[in-house]
Design a protein around this motif. Structure first.
Motif, PDB file in Angstrom:
ATOM      1  N   LEU A 172     -52.394  37.973 -30.520  1.00 43.00           N
ATOM      2  CA  LEU A 172     -51.735  38.502 -31.716  1.00 43.00           C
ATOM      3  C   LEU A 172     -52.357  39.823 -32.163  1.00 43.00           C
ATOM      4  CD1 LEU A 172     -51.186  35.251 -33.825  1.00 43.00           C
ATOM      5  CD2 LEU A 172     -49.568  36.428 -32.326  1.00 43.00           C
ATOM      6  N   GLU A 173     -53.658  39.927 -32.064  1.00 42.39           N
ATOM      7  CA  GLU A 173     -54.326  41.180 -32.447  1.00 42.39           C
ATOM      8  C   GLU A 173     -53.896  42.327 -31.540  1.00 42.39           C
ATOM      9  OE1 GLU A 173     -58.358  39.778 -32.232  1.00 42.39           O
ATOM     10  OE2 GLU A 173     -58.544  39.772 -34.428  1.00 42.39           O
ATOM     11  N   ARG A 174     -53.736  42.044 -30.253  1.00 39.04           N
ATOM     12  CA  ARG A 174     -53.285  43.092 -29.333  1.00 39.04           C
ATOM     13  C   ARG A 174     -51.851  43.520 -29.655  1.00 39.04           C
ATOM     14  NH1 ARG A 174     -54.755  42.140 -23.078  1.00 39.04           N
ATOM     15  NH2 ARG A 174     -53.844  44.264 -23.012  1.00 39.04           N
ATOM     16  N   LEU A 175     -51.009  42.574 -30.083  1.00 39.29           N
ATOM     17  CA  LEU A 175     -49.658  42.937 -30.489  1.00 39.29           C
ATOM     18  C   LEU A 175     -49.687  43.848 -31.717  1.00 39.29           C
ATOM     19  CD1 LEU A 175     -47.680  39.580 -30.072  1.00 39.29           C
ATOM     20  CD2 LEU A 175     -47.658  41.561 -28.545  1.00 39.29           C
TER      21      LEU A 175
ATOM     22  N   GLU B 116     -40.914  47.273 -32.779  1.00 33.20           N
ATOM     23  CA  GLU B 116     -40.362  47.476 -31.441  1.00 33.20           C
ATOM     24  C   GLU B 116     -41.467  47.647 -30.408  1.00 33.20           C
ATOM     25  OE1 GLU B 116     -37.127  47.352 -30.058  1.00 33.20           O
ATOM     26  OE2 GLU B 116     -37.074  46.211 -31.921  1.00 33.20           O
ATOM     27  N   ALA B 117     -42.555  48.306 -30.800  1.00 36.33           N
ATOM     28  CA  ALA B 117     -43.685  48.467 -29.869  1.00 36.33           C
ATOM     29  C   ALA B 117     -44.318  47.126 -29.551  1.00 36.33           C
ATOM     30  CB  ALA B 117     -44.708  49.423 -30.475  1.00 36.33           C
ATOM     31  N   ALA B 118     -44.404  46.244 -30.550  1.00 37.32           N
ATOM     32  CA  ALA B 118     -44.951  44.912 -30.307  1.00 37.32           C
ATOM     33  C   ALA B 118     -44.025  44.101 -29.403  1.00 37.32           C
ATOM     34  CB  ALA B 118     -45.155  44.193 -31.635  1.00 37.32           C
ATOM     35  N   ARG B 119     -42.719  44.228 -29.612  1.00 36.72           N
ATOM     36  CA  ARG B 119     -41.767  43.534 -28.738  1.00 36.72           C
ATOM     37  C   ARG B 119     -41.912  44.019 -27.294  1.00 36.72           C
ATOM     38  NH1 ARG B 119     -35.802  43.959 -30.881  1.00 36.72           N
ATOM     39  NH2 ARG B 119     -35.463  42.087 -29.604  1.00 36.72           N
ATOM     40  N   GLN B 120     -42.122  45.311 -27.121  1.00 34.75           N
ATOM     41  CA  GLN B 120     -42.280  45.852 -25.767  1.00 34.75           C
ATOM     42  C   GLN B 120     -43.569  45.355 -25.139  1.00 34.75           C
ATOM     43  OE1 GLN B 120     -42.238  50.121 -25.483  1.00 34.75           O
ATOM     44  NE2 GLN B 120     -41.971  50.094 -23.256  1.00 34.75           N
ATOM     45  N   ALA B 121     -44.651  45.276 -25.929  1.00 32.77           N
ATOM     46  CA  ALA B 121     -45.916  44.772 -25.392  1.00 32.77           C
ATOM     47  C   ALA B 121     -45.779  43.325 -24.949  1.00 32.77           C
ATOM     48  CB  ALA B 121     -47.013  44.901 -26.451  1.00 32.77           C
ATOM     49  N   TRP B 122     -44.951  42.572 -25.665  1.00 32.25           N
ATOM     50  CA  TRP B 122     -44.709  41.182 -25.282  1.00 32.25           C
ATOM     51  C   TRP B 122     -43.838  41.104 -24.028  1.00 32.25           C
ATOM     52  CZ3 TRP B 122     -46.221  36.342 -26.930  1.00 32.25           C
ATOM     53  CH2 TRP B 122     -45.469  35.263 -26.457  1.00 32.25           C
ATOM     54  N   ARG B 123     -42.729  41.817 -24.010  1.00 35.44           N
ATOM     55  CA  ARG B 123     -41.740  41.661 -22.949  1.00 35.44           C
ATOM     56  C   ARG B 123     -42.082  42.414 -21.682  1.00 35.44           C
ATOM     57  NH1 ARG B 123     -36.944  42.819 -26.851  1.00 35.44           N
ATOM     58  NH2 ARG B 123     -36.920  44.773 -25.692  1.00 35.44           N
ATOM     59  N   GLU B 124     -42.791  43.532 -21.821  1.00 34.61           N
ATOM     60  CA  GLU B 124     -43.042  44.374 -20.649  1.00 34.61           C
ATOM     61  C   GLU B 124     -44.503  44.736 -20.466  1.00 34.61           C
ATOM     62  OE1 GLU B 124     -40.164  47.623 -20.151  1.00 34.61           O
ATOM     63  OE2 GLU B 124     -39.162  46.868 -21.954  1.00 34.61           O
ATOM     64  N   GLY B 125     -45.344  44.346 -21.416  1.00 34.43           N
ATOM     65  CA  GLY B 125     -46.739  44.732 -21.371  1.00 34.43           C
ATOM     66  C   GLY B 125     -47.661  43.608 -20.935  1.00 34.43           C
ATOM     67  N   PHE B 126     -48.779  43.466 -21.637  1.00 37.63           N
ATOM     68  CA  PHE B 126     -49.839  42.566 -21.180  1.00 37.63           C
ATOM     69  C   PHE B 126     -49.413  41.099 -21.180  1.00 37.63           C
ATOM     70  CE2 PHE B 126     -50.332  42.376 -25.740  1.00 37.63           C
ATOM     71  CZ  PHE B 126     -50.892  41.136 -26.015  1.00 37.63           C
ATOM     72  N   VAL B 127     -48.540  40.695 -22.099  1.00 37.37           N
ATOM     73  CA  VAL B 127     -48.102  39.295 -22.125  1.00 37.37           C
ATOM     74  C   VAL B 127     -47.241  38.979 -20.903  1.00 37.37           C
ATOM     75  CG1 VAL B 127     -46.753  37.567 -23.375  1.00 37.37           C
ATOM     76  CG2 VAL B 127     -48.237  39.136 -24.640  1.00 37.37           C
ATOM     77  N   ALA B 128     -46.257  39.819 -20.638  1.00 46.09           N
ATOM     78  CA  ALA B 128     -45.388  39.602 -19.477  1.00 46.09           C
ATOM     79  C   ALA B 128     -46.190  39.608 -18.182  1.00 46.09           C
ATOM     80  CB  ALA B 128     -44.298  40.670 -19.439  1.00 46.09           C
TER      81      ALA B 128
END
Length: 595
Positions: free
Chosen positions: A194-197, A213-225
């Motif tokens: 959550l902190e990284r988001l 939107e940046a947090a959504r991108q980090a989730w969908r295409e970044g470190f989480v994905a």
């Protein structure tokens, strides 16, 4: 005056009802900071991931229904992720399976909850991502007193964790033991996620929507994905008894986004009841109300009498039979026909003086129903429960087990939301260590047979049981409610609505009254069993009523006196602005707060 376990709360500022007191109070804190109902709901959603990890998680899903002060029309927030691209019937058949496993990475749909909460915050919230996530981050990093049922869930799957899911053992078995009831429990890996988001959001500048939107991108295409993609390639044991790798890829996450949709609604008794589309089971509630209406007898609206329970349970069986034959994410479900007065009359005519045991789907528009071969072969409830699978809300001994969460919020401006987060349970799939949470197992609701509305297909949403409710009167939202409970969600909500809206009982009294449900239809959860004619009743019901139901042919199964249902509800009177709320006492963790 009827005894209630708690008062129905009343006020004019804001009300929250959820399945955990920490989520309710955290959400109320956002209202006190000047946030609206949607800020509060997002806060509650992320806190629930932390404090009820056996009931929901960020790897799961959430549907919601909202009405805003600016536009009171109901809208559905769909956070139900679809089947990944590799999830084909052929793949599962090649593994020798006739059902999707109820646990393990192979059963995962694309996680939808986090993106949906962020979409809600972007479109209807007012606070920053940091503000709404601060409570969840705090509880994840510093810890919170873990409820006893979460620790009991860990204990039930301890050997699986130790022998096959080492990443889950590392998180949940501290010094080799499950968490003790009330022990302080922290999940710094999820807190770090959550902190990284938040950091990704704030790196996008000061604009609130750009941050989200940046947090959504980090989730969908970044470190989480990236972490989910890597972890899904590893085989783990699932409910089939063998180890299989998952199917979700980074491309699946990148290709998914939560959506806004139109609800399905029914005008009933002076109200308009809004549910999700038939990709979920929500229209079952609407069909049941229509069938009861078609009986033309007001006595069936009392779910405490033998007449009311018999009629209600028989109407539910017919609606759930239609769910099995007609519901799914296909785009051509005959919803209008299923909810038409004429069809309701046809279905009502099937309700006789004896309890039905057969599955009897109808013929909307004259179409011939088709049931899965698995259902036609019949599998009755004779297996020992598997603690890793499904959503076993009530076991045979009446003990309430883990399933789902719920949150309702209304604010002083008239914004209102009902949301039912679920999936991603700690017992459903191994923990992804760098993220601090597991994937979900909602893929189990598909059938491995071609040509059905709920047949497995890449990109299709499973026919979920998650079923929030929003009620309008004269075009204004007046009630948000819901409950955990899998196939029982719309059954318990039916009883609540009959008591509150038709019977005029206050919210808390309608929640506290004895609950019941039927299991006389195929379960949505692995191993997809049916219990023909079974009617489960809290044993607080009048013994004379129980005897009468047995005489009508119902296979009565008595449950503990406070074991069925975990209803939450909030309301608003548009004329006066008075708000109200109640929460379920069963399980001793749901609370309503407000002023």
């Amino acid at each position: 005056m009827t005894f209630t376990t708690r008062p129905t709360l009343q006020g004019t500022f804001g009300m929250v009802s959820s399945t955990h007191w920490l989520a309710s109070q955290s959400a109320m804190g956002m209202l006190e900071r000047g946030g609206n109902a949607f800020d509060a709901a997002v806060t509650a959603g992320f806190v629930l991931h932390v404090v009820e990890p056996h009931l929901n998680g960020p790897g799961g899903e959430v549907p919601g229904i909202v009405a805003t002060a600016a536009d009171p029309r109901p809208r559905v927030l769909c956070g139900q992720g679809p089947a990944p691209a590799g999830a084909t019937i052929a793949h599962f058949r090649s593994l020798g399976m006739d059902l999707v496993p109820g646990s393990g990475p192979l059963a995962a749909t694309v996680p939808g909850a986090v993106d949906a909460w962020l979409l809600l915050l972007r479109d209807h919230g007012t606070l920053s991502l940091r503000e709404v996530l601060t409570p969840a981050i705090g509880y994840a990093n510093a810890g919170h007193p873990l409820i006893g049922r979460a620790g009991a869930t860990v204990a039930a799957v301890r050997s699986l964790f130790e022998q096959h899911w080492p990443t889950s053992a590392d998180l949940w078995l501290r010094q080799g033991e499950p968490p003790a009831p009330g022990a302080l429990f922290a999940n710094p890996a999820y807190g770090g996620t959550l902190e990284r988001l938040v950091r990704a959001a704030e790196a996008a500048g000061s604009d609130r929507e750009a941050q989200i939107e940046a947090a959504r991108q980090a989730w969908r295409e970044g470190f989480v994905a990236e972490a989910i993609d890597r972890f899904s390639r590893r085989p783990f044991r699932d409910s089939s008894g063998e180890a299989h790798a998952g199917l979700i890829t980074g491309a699946d996450l990148a290709g998914y986004a939560a959506t806004w949709e139109e609800p399905v609604t029914l005008d009933w008794n002076g109200y308009s009841v809004a549910k999700t589309g038939p990709w979920g089971q929500g229209p079952v509630l609407l069909q049941t109300l229509s069938i009861l209406d078609a009986l033309g007898d007001a006595t069936v609206y009392d779910p405490s009498t033998a007449r009311g329970i018999h009629a209600g349970s028989e109407a539910l069986k017919l609606a759930f039979a239609d769910r099995e034959a007609w519901y799914g994410d296909t785009g051509d479900v005959p919803v209008k026909a299923l909810l038409s007065p004429g069809y309701a009359g046809e279905r009502a005519a099937l309700i006789g003086d004896r309890a039905a045991t057969a599955l009897r789907p109808g013929r909307p528009n004259g179409a011939e129903p088709r049931l899965p071969e698995f259902v036609k072969r019949g599998r009755h409830g004779d297996r020992a429960p598997d603690p890793t699978t499904g959503e076993p809300t009530v076991s045979r001994d009446g003990v309430t087990r883990g399933d789902t969460c719920h949150v309702d919020v209304v604010d002083r401006w008239g914004n209102m939301i009902s949301a039912t987060p679920s999936g991603g349970w700690l017992q459903s799939s191994p923990t992804i260590p760098e993220l601090g949470f597991p994937l979900g197992s909602r893929l189990q609701m598909f059938w491995l047979e071609e040509g059905l509305p709920a047949s497995l297909a890449p990109g299709r949403r499973p026919r979920t049981t998650l079923s929030p409710t929003l009620v309008h009167r004269a075009g204004q939202p007046v009630l948000a409610c819901g409950t955990p409970g899998g196939d029982q969600q719309d059954q318990w909500q039916l009883l609540f609505l009959l008591r509150h809206l038709a019977g005029g009982r206050p919210i808390q009294e309608a929640i506290d009254a004895p609950m019941w449900h039927t299991t006389s239809f195929p379960s949505s959860f692995h191993p997809r069993e049916t219990e023909p004619g079974v009617l489960v009743l809290e044993d607080r019901l009048d013994p004379a009523v129980v005897d009468e139901l047995s005489a009508l042919g119902h296979r009565v199964r008595l449950s503990d006196p406070w074991s069925l249902g975990r209803m939450c509800a909030v309301s608003r009177d548009p004329a006066s602005g008075v708000l109200a709320a109640g929460a379920n006492p069963r399980g001793m963790q749901g609370y309503a707060v407000g002023r």
